[in-house]
Design a protein around this motif. Structure first.
Motif, PDB file in Angstrom:
ATOM      1  N   HIS A   1      74.381  -8.011 -58.740  1.00 35.45           N
ATOM      2  CA  HIS A   1      73.585  -7.822 -57.531  1.00 35.45           C
ATOM      3  C   HIS A   1      73.443  -9.102 -56.716  1.00 35.45           C
ATOM      4  CE1 HIS A   1      71.031  -9.291 -60.741  1.00 35.45           C
ATOM      5  NE2 HIS A   1      70.179  -9.751 -59.830  1.00 35.45           N
ATOM      6  N   ARG A   2      73.880 -10.230 -57.253  1.00 37.85           N
ATOM      7  CA  ARG A   2      73.709 -11.516 -56.578  1.00 37.85           C
ATOM      8  C   ARG A   2      74.772 -11.783 -55.522  1.00 37.85           C
ATOM      9  NH1 ARG A   2      68.830 -13.919 -56.650  1.00 37.85           N
ATOM     10  NH2 ARG A   2      67.871 -13.735 -58.713  1.00 37.85           N
ATOM     11  N   PHE A   3      75.803 -10.926 -55.448  1.00 34.88           N
ATOM     12  CA  PHE A   3      76.953 -11.260 -54.629  1.00 34.88           C
ATOM     13  C   PHE A   3      77.388 -10.086 -53.755  1.00 34.88           C
ATOM     14  CE2 PHE A   3      76.956 -13.781 -58.468  1.00 34.88           C
ATOM     15  CZ  PHE A   3      77.088 -15.069 -57.955  1.00 34.88           C
ATOM     16  N   ALA A   4      77.889 -10.419 -52.547  1.00 35.18           N
ATOM     17  CA  ALA A   4      78.416  -9.408 -51.636  1.00 35.18           C
ATOM     18  C   ALA A   4      79.876  -9.108 -51.918  1.00 35.18           C
ATOM     19  CB  ALA A   4      78.250  -9.879 -50.187  1.00 35.18           C
ATOM     20  N   GLY A   5      80.535  -9.977 -52.682  1.00 36.38           N
ATOM     21  CA  GLY A   5      81.934  -9.783 -53.027  1.00 36.38           C
ATOM     22  C   GLY A   5      82.402 -10.903 -53.928  1.00 36.38           C
ATOM     23  N   VAL A   6      83.481 -10.653 -54.653  1.00 35.60           N
ATOM     24  CA  VAL A   6      84.039 -11.649 -55.569  1.00 35.60           C
ATOM     25  C   VAL A   6      85.566 -11.627 -55.457  1.00 35.60           C
ATOM     26  CG1 VAL A   6      84.378 -12.314 -57.967  1.00 35.60           C
ATOM     27  CG2 VAL A   6      82.111 -11.603 -57.197  1.00 35.60           C
ATOM     28  N   CYS A   7      86.139 -12.798 -55.216  1.00 35.78           N
ATOM     29  CA  CYS A   7      87.595 -12.962 -55.195  1.00 35.78           C
ATOM     30  C   CYS A   7      87.998 -13.687 -56.471  1.00 35.78           C
ATOM     31  CB  CYS A   7      88.015 -13.743 -53.963  1.00 35.78           C
ATOM     32  SG  CYS A   7      89.799 -14.021 -53.834  1.00 35.78           S
TER      33      CYS A   7
ATOM     34  N   ALA B   1     102.434 -19.313 -48.739  1.00 34.65           N
ATOM     35  CA  ALA B   1     101.137 -19.638 -49.327  1.00 34.65           C
ATOM     36  C   ALA B   1     100.028 -19.518 -48.288  1.00 34.65           C
ATOM     37  CB  ALA B   1     101.161 -21.044 -49.916  1.00 34.65           C
ATOM     38  N   TRP B   2     100.296 -19.933 -47.062  1.00 31.55           N
ATOM     39  CA  TRP B   2      99.296 -19.796 -46.000  1.00 31.55           C
ATOM     40  C   TRP B   2      98.988 -18.324 -45.736  1.00 31.55           C
ATOM     41  CZ3 TRP B   2     102.008 -23.616 -42.082  1.00 31.55           C
ATOM     42  CH2 TRP B   2     101.892 -24.924 -42.585  1.00 31.55           C
ATOM     43  N   LYS B   3     100.000 -17.491 -45.756  1.00 32.20           N
ATOM     44  CA  LYS B   3      99.781 -16.052 -45.539  1.00 32.20           C
ATOM     45  C   LYS B   3      98.929 -15.452 -46.650  1.00 32.20           C
ATOM     46  CE  LYS B   3     103.949 -15.248 -42.802  1.00 32.20           C
ATOM     47  NZ  LYS B   3     105.296 -14.618 -42.736  1.00 32.20           N
ATOM     48  N   GLU B   4      99.191 -15.884 -47.882  1.00 31.88           N
ATOM     49  CA  GLU B   4      98.390 -15.374 -48.995  1.00 31.88           C
ATOM     50  C   GLU B   4      96.946 -15.856 -48.895  1.00 31.88           C
ATOM     51  OE1 GLU B   4      99.440 -13.005 -51.081  1.00 31.88           O
ATOM     52  OE2 GLU B   4     101.094 -13.108 -49.655  1.00 31.88           O
ATOM     53  N   GLU B   5      96.768 -17.123 -48.489  1.00 32.91           N
ATOM     54  CA  GLU B   5      95.408 -17.636 -48.306  1.00 32.91           C
ATOM     55  C   GLU B   5      94.713 -16.886 -47.180  1.00 32.91           C
ATOM     56  OE1 GLU B   5      92.048 -20.292 -48.899  1.00 32.91           O
ATOM     57  OE2 GLU B   5      93.645 -19.355 -50.094  1.00 32.91           O
ATOM     58  N   ALA B   6      95.422 -16.600 -46.116  1.00 35.20           N
ATOM     59  CA  ALA B   6      94.835 -15.840 -45.016  1.00 35.20           C
ATOM     60  C   ALA B   6      94.410 -14.456 -45.480  1.00 35.20           C
ATOM     61  CB  ALA B   6      95.839 -15.737 -43.862  1.00 35.20           C
ATOM     62  N   PHE B   7      95.182 -13.852 -46.375  1.00 32.21           N
ATOM     63  CA  PHE B   7      94.817 -12.534 -46.910  1.00 32.21           C
ATOM     64  C   PHE B   7      93.476 -12.614 -47.630  1.00 32.21           C
ATOM     65  CE2 PHE B   7      94.610  -9.081 -49.884  1.00 32.21           C
ATOM     66  CZ  PHE B   7      95.247  -8.020 -49.263  1.00 32.21           C
ATOM     67  N   SER B   8      93.338 -13.606 -48.516  1.00 40.66           N
ATOM     68  CA  SER B   8      92.094 -13.733 -49.281  1.00 40.66           C
ATOM     69  C   SER B   8      90.918 -14.091 -48.383  1.00 40.66           C
ATOM     70  CB  SER B   8      92.254 -14.784 -50.386  1.00 40.66           C
ATOM     71  OG  SER B   8      93.235 -14.385 -51.327  1.00 40.66           O
ATOM     72  N   LEU B   9      91.137 -15.022 -47.452  1.00 42.20           N
ATOM     73  CA  LEU B   9      90.048 -15.425 -46.555  1.00 42.20           C
ATOM     74  C   LEU B   9      89.577 -14.256 -45.705  1.00 42.20           C
ATOM     75  CD1 LEU B   9      91.212 -18.939 -45.260  1.00 42.20           C
ATOM     76  CD2 LEU B   9      89.580 -18.422 -47.078  1.00 42.20           C
ATOM     77  N   ALA B  10      90.508 -13.438 -45.209  1.00 40.18           N
ATOM     78  CA  ALA B  10      90.130 -12.286 -44.389  1.00 40.18           C
ATOM     79  C   ALA B  10      89.284 -11.312 -45.191  1.00 40.18           C
ATOM     80  CB  ALA B  10      91.383 -11.593 -43.854  1.00 40.18           C
ATOM     81  N   TRP B  11      89.685 -11.079 -46.442  1.00 38.54           N
ATOM     82  CA  TRP B  11      88.913 -10.173 -47.290  1.00 38.54           C
ATOM     83  C   TRP B  11      87.504 -10.712 -47.524  1.00 38.54           C
ATOM     84  CZ3 TRP B  11      86.413 -10.395 -51.959  1.00 38.54           C
ATOM     85  CH2 TRP B  11      86.030  -9.177 -52.514  1.00 38.54           C
ATOM     86  N   MET B  12      87.386 -12.018 -47.789  1.00 34.71           N
ATOM     87  CA  MET B  12      86.072 -12.605 -48.034  1.00 34.71           C
ATOM     88  C   MET B  12      85.201 -12.573 -46.786  1.00 34.71           C
ATOM     89  SD  MET B  12      86.869 -15.763 -50.681  1.00 34.71           S
ATOM     90  CE  MET B  12      88.363 -16.361 -49.912  1.00 34.71           C
ATOM     91  N   LEU B  13      85.778 -12.862 -45.625  1.00 36.68           N
ATOM     92  CA  LEU B  13      85.011 -12.783 -44.382  1.00 36.68           C
ATOM     93  C   LEU B  13      84.525 -11.363 -44.143  1.00 36.68           C
ATOM     94  CD1 LEU B  13      87.184 -15.091 -42.100  1.00 36.68           C
ATOM     95  CD2 LEU B  13      84.800 -15.494 -42.767  1.00 36.68           C
ATOM     96  N   ASP B  14      85.323 -10.388 -44.509  1.00 31.53           N
ATOM     97  CA  ASP B  14      84.931  -8.985 -44.363  1.00 31.53           C
ATOM     98  C   ASP B  14      83.699  -8.679 -45.204  1.00 31.53           C
ATOM     99  OD1 ASP B  14      85.122  -6.378 -43.405  1.00 31.53           O
ATOM    100  OD2 ASP B  14      86.497  -5.756 -44.997  1.00 31.53           O
ATOM    101  N   GLN B  15      83.646  -9.202 -46.417  1.00 24.54           N
ATOM    102  CA  GLN B  15      82.484  -8.949 -47.275  1.00 24.54           C
ATOM    103  C   GLN B  15      81.238  -9.647 -46.733  1.00 24.54           C
ATOM    104  OE1 GLN B  15      83.608  -6.613 -49.218  1.00 24.54           O
ATOM    105  NE2 GLN B  15      85.626  -7.306 -48.491  1.00 24.54           N
ATOM    106  N   MET B  16      81.441 -10.718 -45.958  1.00 24.88           N
ATOM    107  CA  MET B  16      80.307 -11.430 -45.344  1.00 24.88           C
ATOM    108  C   MET B  16      79.872 -10.801 -44.031  1.00 24.88           C
ATOM    109  SD  MET B  16      81.713 -15.312 -45.846  1.00 24.88           S
ATOM    110  CE  MET B  16      82.175 -15.996 -47.439  1.00 24.88           C
ATOM    111  N   GLY B  17      80.587  -9.761 -43.586  1.00 24.40           N
ATOM    112  CA  GLY B  17      80.261  -9.137 -42.314  1.00 24.40           C
ATOM    113  C   GLY B  17      80.865  -9.850 -41.126  1.00 24.40           C
TER     114      GLY B  17
END
Length: 690
Positions: free
Chosen positions: A556-562, A670-686
């Motif tokens: 319950h402490r987190f909005a998402g986990v990568c 590698a940049w594309k893969e990082e962009a994938f993860s960052l986009a997902w995390m930003l989505d969980q942050m709204g």
């Protein structure tokens, strides 16, 4: 909306210490099984479909990373004998080009404004040419012979860290006929250049043999050392003085060094000091008629000593043990030593002249990271060092050990309007349940209000005494420029606060790593940095274990986990001595196969074993099919079990089908893969539309 793939459940029981456990997804282990591959591809398709709405954001993030990066660039040249060695990148190309120019003085050649090739350049190895036609490429060995005429290099095209060793004649530019398959990282030249030493691994991926290859012999090599204790790996290196070869065997808590004159490559290695002693770690370098030795015999945070080359039976003291200072490394030069150390959670360097007083290299930022850089020259007063902080890009300095002057050679360019003055970095301290103060390194853009509304990314690792020091990241700017607070949780199990910090986060104290991370998350909320619905966690490898274990404690402490290449099936892996690296890992986690207490303890925290029927936040697990360090099956099983037994989500699995533990090898990939993860995390942050 596509439904998530359903992994079939097959009863597969294990029995240990009177405990019978069913593992229904054990079948997801064979990368050659067409059914397993089909399942991973179905998971990839599902993940792609569930994140399709982020395609535009991913492209923006990739463009931001690319536009901030100087694509055509050079490293600062490093002097070795009569040459300056460097590498460079070219716009549009994935890999580095390794080069050298003849030396005309002690000062590095001036770098051209356009970062093009230096005048008189000789290309030693072009990674782009070698990688042509391959989806993956990496170099595991890159070693110049003592006379500068030969290059030993080893390549991997799968990501499984088994390399093919070749030799290049730098006077002609042609490869020799010598080819050795299946080598591991590292190696060492003999003084003459006629012999090259290399290592190979066993079926459990343990580097266990050192070989001596004679160039032109037509044979792979002669075995010179085999490490038979399965807890130990071994390696080989040449001293900076180029006078001695060191063959080191090491477990997680014990090490032993053998040495041999580099001009006598067919001779017998001798054991340094009293030899192998359980719990005693030793590292060494050569200086004149002595070896300098860093060890922890009777010294928890290590002490620095020396011993005569002629008789290594006794270690004499150079630097006494200190409870507040962890000594981490020693580098020997002709007239001084350089000691890497750690105090108050920060890295540091101390210079010990052979005929003067010790001096620490000083910096004025509140949090930073400093380490020795490439220093192949033995007889020099200049120390090349690498420095960075969370707001200062990677910086290369030459430090004059005679005068104490620092000369900035290069600071990594960040294109666009980046200014460190636009950001704030500092250190917070969380209080753990047992009263321990846990450091947190924080960076954010100026103007971010401390009112509990900021999104936050909390990163953690906490294993192997590996310290995650404050570092700079171009990709991270895409987060903090959107108002995200970035925090590093320096939890126990890492090395940030000395050896005791590590000891109190391993073996039967491992749970401290997980509770520390939760306590750091709670601190960020209580200190008004963020809120649980805006707080995302990230960790990889052993940090992925941290992600899975702390999720079971406090979902319950987190909005998402990568969780990246996450070690989430820890108990099953550490129970299986046939798995890569398992026996070596028993000194880190304990041996659950033979010790019932360790078994019960690991079973109580292993993420795969402790999924609860409760609400979990969205999870993104990223893995690679050819990963030899953390098998792809661990996150695959974990995600499958989460879908079956937990609530919430969605739980996504993304598998790189042509990569290893470090993910995609080319920098654009590698940049594309990082962009994938960052986009997902930003989505969980709204912030998906930011």
């Amino acid at each position: 909306m596509q439904t998530p793939p359903t992994a079939k459940r097959i009863d597969s029981t294990r029995e240990h210490h009177g405990d019978t456990v069913n593992d229904p997804y054990a079948w997801l282990k064979d990368p050659q099984d067409p059914e397993t591959v089909a399942y991973l591809e179905a998971e990839n398709a599902y993940t792609q479909e569930r994140t399709e709405h982020l395609a535009g954001l991913r492209e923006r993030l990739f463009t931001e990373i690319k536009d901030r990066t100087k694509e055509t660039d050079l490293s600062v040249p490093t002097r070795k004998d009569g040459w300056w060695y460097y590498s460079r990148t070219e716009e549009g190309k994935q890999y580095r080009i390794h080069c050298r120019v003849a030396a005309n003085g002690d000062t590095p050649p001036e770098l051209p404004q356009d970062s093009s090739a230096l005048p008189g350049e000789q290309v030693l190895l072009d990674g782009n040419a070698l990688a042509e036609g391959h989806d993956f490429f990496s170099i595991g060995v890159f070693d110049i012979s003592c006379d500068g005429n030969l290059l030993a290099y080893a390549t991997d095209y799968a990501g499984n860290e088994r390399f093919t060793l070749r030799f290049k004649d730098l006077t002609t530019g042609e490869d020799l006929s010598d080819v050795v398959e299946g080598v591991f990282y590292g190696g060492a030249w003999a003084a003459s250049g006629d012999y090259f030493f290399y290592t190979t691994v066993d079926d459990a991926w343990r580097p266990h043999k050192v070989w001596r290859h004679q160039l032109g012999s037509g044979e792979d090599g002669v075995l010179v050392y085999e490490e038979t204790d399965e807890r130990f790996g071994t390696g080989i290196e040449l001293s900076r003085s180029q006078e001695y070869l060191f063959c080191e065997s090491h477990s997680k808590v014990t090490s032993e060094i053998r040495f041999l004159r580099a001009d006598d490559p067919t001779g017998e290695f001798q054991v340094m000091g009293p030899g192998r002693r359980q719990g005693v770690e030793v590292s060494a370098d050569h200086q004149g008629d002595r070896f300098v030795v860093l060890h922890n015999h009777g010294a928890e945070n290590f002490t620095l000593g020396w011993t005569p080359v002629a008789d290594t039976s006794q270690f004499n003291v150079l630097l006494e043990h200190r409870a507040d200072t962890r000594l981490e490394s020693v580098s020997a030069f002709a007239d001084h030593l350089v000691v890497g150390l750690r105090r108050d959670g920060l890295s540091g360097l101390r210079i010990l002249p052979t005929d003067g007083e010790a001096r620490d290299v000083a910096f004025d930022e509140p949090i930073y990271s400093v380490h020795p850089d490439s220093n192949p020259e033995y007889d020099t007063s200049m120390l090349r060092l690498s420095y960075q902080s969370m707001v200062t890009p990677e910086s290369v300095y030459d430090y004059d050990t005679a005068t104490g002057e620092l000369h900035l050679r290069k600071r990594k360019d960040v294109l666009g309007d980046y200014s460190p003055d636009d950001y704030v970095q500092h250190r917070d301290w969380a209080t753990a349940a047992d009263g321990t103060r846990v450091p947190i390194s924080i960076v954010h853009r100026k103007g971010v209000e401390r009112d509990g509304n900021a999104p936050c990314l909390l990163y953690g690792y906490g294993s192997y005494e590996h310290s995650i020091d404050p570092y700079f990241s171009i990709a991270r700017l895409s987060l903090v420029d959107r108002g995200v607070v970035f925090a590093l949780a320096h939890v126990r199990g890492g090395g940030e606060m000395g050896r005791a910090w590590y000891d109190n986060g391993k073996m039967l104290s491992k749970k401290n790593s997980f509770t520390d991370f939760v306590d750091c998350a709670e601190h960020l909320v209580e200190a008004k940095w963020s809120a649980p619905d805006r707080l995302v966690a990230r960790g990889g490898s052993a940090g992925g274990l941290l992600m899975g274990a702390m999720l079971n404690l406090a979902p319950h402490r987190f909005a998402g986990v990568c969780a990246e290449v996450p070690f989430v099936d820890a108990l099953n892996t550490i129970l299986d001595p046939t798995m890569p690296l398992t026996v070596i890992e028993w000194d880190e986690w304990g041996d659950p196969l033979h010790n019932a207490d360790v078994y019960e303890y690991m079973k109580s925290y292993s993420p795969y074993e402790n999924i609860a029927n409760t609400e979990y936040p969205p999870i993104l697990a990223v893995t690679s099919l050819n990963d030899t360090r953390v098998g792809f099956h661990e996150p695959a099983k974990w995600i499958a079990r989460l879908r079956h037994e937990a609530k919430g989500g969605p739980f996504l699995l993304k598998t790189e089908m042509e990569a290893g533990h470090g993910g995609r090898s080319g920098r654009y990939d590698a940049w594309k893969e990082e962009a994938f993860s960052l986009a997902w995390m930003l989505d969980q942050m709204g912030l998906a539309k930011a």
